[in-house]
Design a protein around this motif. Structure first.
Motif, short mmCIF file in Angstrom:
data_model
loop_
_atom_site.label_atom_id
_atom_site.label_comp_id
_atom_site.label_asym_id
_atom_site.label_seq_id
_atom_site.Cartn_x
_atom_site.Cartn_y
_atom_site.Cartn_z
N TYR A 36 0.78 -1.08 -0.02
CA TYR A 36 -0.08 0.16 0.08
C TYR A 36 0.84 1.17 0.10
N ILE A 37 0.46 2.33 -0.69
CA ILE A 37 1.00 3.67 -0.62
C ILE A 37 0.17 4.56 -0.25
N ILE A 38 0.75 5.66 0.02
CA ILE A 38 0.13 7.04 0.39
C ILE A 38 0.75 8.16 -0.31
N ARG A 39 -0.13 8.90 -0.79
CA ARG A 39 0.57 10.01 -1.67
C ARG A 39 0.01 11.30 -0.92
N LYS A 40 0.81 12.46 -0.97
CA LYS A 40 0.43 13.75 -0.79
C LYS A 40 0.83 14.58 -2.03
N ASN A 41 -0.09 15.17 -2.68
CA ASN A 41 -0.38 15.62 -3.74
C ASN A 41 -0.13 14.35 -4.82
N GLU A 42 0.90 14.53 -5.56
CA GLU A 42 1.16 13.30 -6.50
C GLU A 42 2.41 12.59 -5.86
N ASP A 43 3.17 12.95 -5.12
CA ASP A 43 4.34 12.52 -4.29
C ASP A 43 4.00 11.05 -3.37
N ILE A 44 4.38 9.85 -3.61
CA ILE A 44 4.41 9.05 -2.74
C ILE A 44 5.28 9.36 -1.43
N VAL A 45 4.40 9.47 -0.24
CA VAL A 45 5.09 9.51 0.93
C VAL A 45 5.24 8.57 2.13
N GLY A 46 4.64 7.39 1.79
CA GLY A 46 4.52 6.31 2.61
C GLY A 46 4.34 5.11 1.93
N ALA A 47 4.85 3.68 2.56
CA ALA A 47 4.39 2.52 1.88
C ALA A 47 4.50 1.77 3.15
N VAL A 48 3.65 0.68 2.99
CA VAL A 48 3.68 -0.59 3.76
C VAL A 48 3.37 -1.76 3.32
N GLN A 49 3.73 -2.83 3.54
CA GLN A 49 3.75 -4.30 2.85
C GLN A 49 3.61 -5.09 3.78
N TYR A 50 2.82 -5.93 3.11
CA TYR A 50 2.05 -7.09 4.02
C TYR A 50 2.28 -8.63 3.04
N PHE A 51 2.42 -9.68 3.82
CA PHE A 51 2.19 -10.90 3.09
C PHE A 51 1.49 -11.86 4.22
N LEU A 52 0.78 -12.82 3.60
CA LEU A 52 -0.01 -13.92 4.51
C LEU A 52 0.90 -14.80 5.05
N ASP A 53 0.26 -15.40 6.13
CA ASP A 53 0.97 -16.50 7.02
C ASP A 53 0.33 -17.69 6.36
N TRP A 54 1.41 -18.61 5.89
CA TRP A 54 0.84 -19.90 5.26
C TRP A 54 -0.03 -20.81 6.07
N ASP A 55 0.62 -20.69 7.32
CA ASP A 55 -0.19 -21.64 8.66
C ASP A 55 -1.25 -20.86 9.08
N ARG A 56 -1.55 -19.71 9.10
CA ARG A 56 -2.63 -19.10 9.42
C ARG A 56 -3.24 -18.01 8.19
N PRO A 57 -3.86 -18.45 7.54
CA PRO A 57 -4.11 -17.67 6.21
C PRO A 57 -5.01 -16.21 6.45
N LYS A 58 -5.49 -16.16 7.73
CA LYS A 58 -6.43 -14.93 8.12
C LYS A 58 -5.23 -14.04 8.98
N LYS A 59 -3.97 -14.26 8.67
CA LYS A 59 -3.14 -13.41 9.59
C LYS A 59 -2.22 -12.91 8.56
N ALA A 60 -2.01 -11.53 8.48
CA ALA A 60 -1.22 -10.83 7.76
C ALA A 60 0.00 -10.58 8.38
N TYR A 61 1.30 -10.52 8.02
CA TYR A 61 2.52 -10.14 8.33
C TYR A 61 3.00 -8.74 7.74
N MET A 62 3.08 -7.69 8.63
CA MET A 62 3.28 -6.30 8.23
C MET A 62 4.78 -6.37 7.96
#
Length: 154
Positions: A44-70
């Motif tokens: 995910y990204i967040i922009r201020k005007n058109e500039d990207i000012v933040g990012a966060v990344q997640y992936f799923l946990d294979w053993d617990r697919p309702k859990k995301a790891y940041m």
């Protein structure tokens, strides 16, 4: 407003790498990490005007697919300390909850007291474990988790 990255180009990836390098130095993600995460995880990204000012990344946990790891979160230096990052993470939690994710886990340097305080007091995380030398000698990490509600953060 958060934006899920579903397509990318060289400039976008370079901007994300620059945010990571600024936030984490050599520990930040590079193209080899970000491209697969965009394709197979959630960035995910967040922009201020058109500039990207933040990012966060997640992936799923294979053993617990309702859990995301940041995997990481980075906010441009000039936008830190204004609550943008906290709101951004909360918005990503809402998006993840809409996809059926029930829990988010992360690890953080135990000496990063500012981040820990935000995670606990503003985002509802609790410390669940301590991992000594997680990323090598002297690179300890706290494991933190928070539960998500179906229509937002608990």
């Amino acid at each position: 407003m958060v934006e899920l990255v579903t397509t990318f180009n060289k400039e976008l990836v370079q901007r994300l790498v620059a945010l990571e390098a600024d936030a984490f130095g050599i520990g930040g993600m590079n193209e080899w990490h970000l491209v697969p995460l965009i394709r197979h995880g959630h960035v995910y990204i967040i922009r201020k005007n058109e500039d990207i000012v933040g990012a966060v990344q997640y992936f799923l946990d294979w053993d617990r697919p309702k859990k995301a790891y940041m995997m990481g979160v980075s906010i441009a230096k000039e936008h830190r300390g204004m609550g943008i990052g906290t709101k951004f993470i909360q918005d990503t939690f809402e998006a993840l909850a809409q996809e059926g994710i029930e829990e988010v886990e992360l690890t953080v340097d135990p000496e990063n007291l500012t981040a820990i305080k935000i995670y606990e007091n503003k985002l509802g995380f609790v410390v669940t474990d301590f991992r000594k030398n997680e990323y090598g000698e002297g690179e300890d990490r706290l494991v933190m988790k928070t539960a998500l509600a179906k229509k937002g953060v608990c």
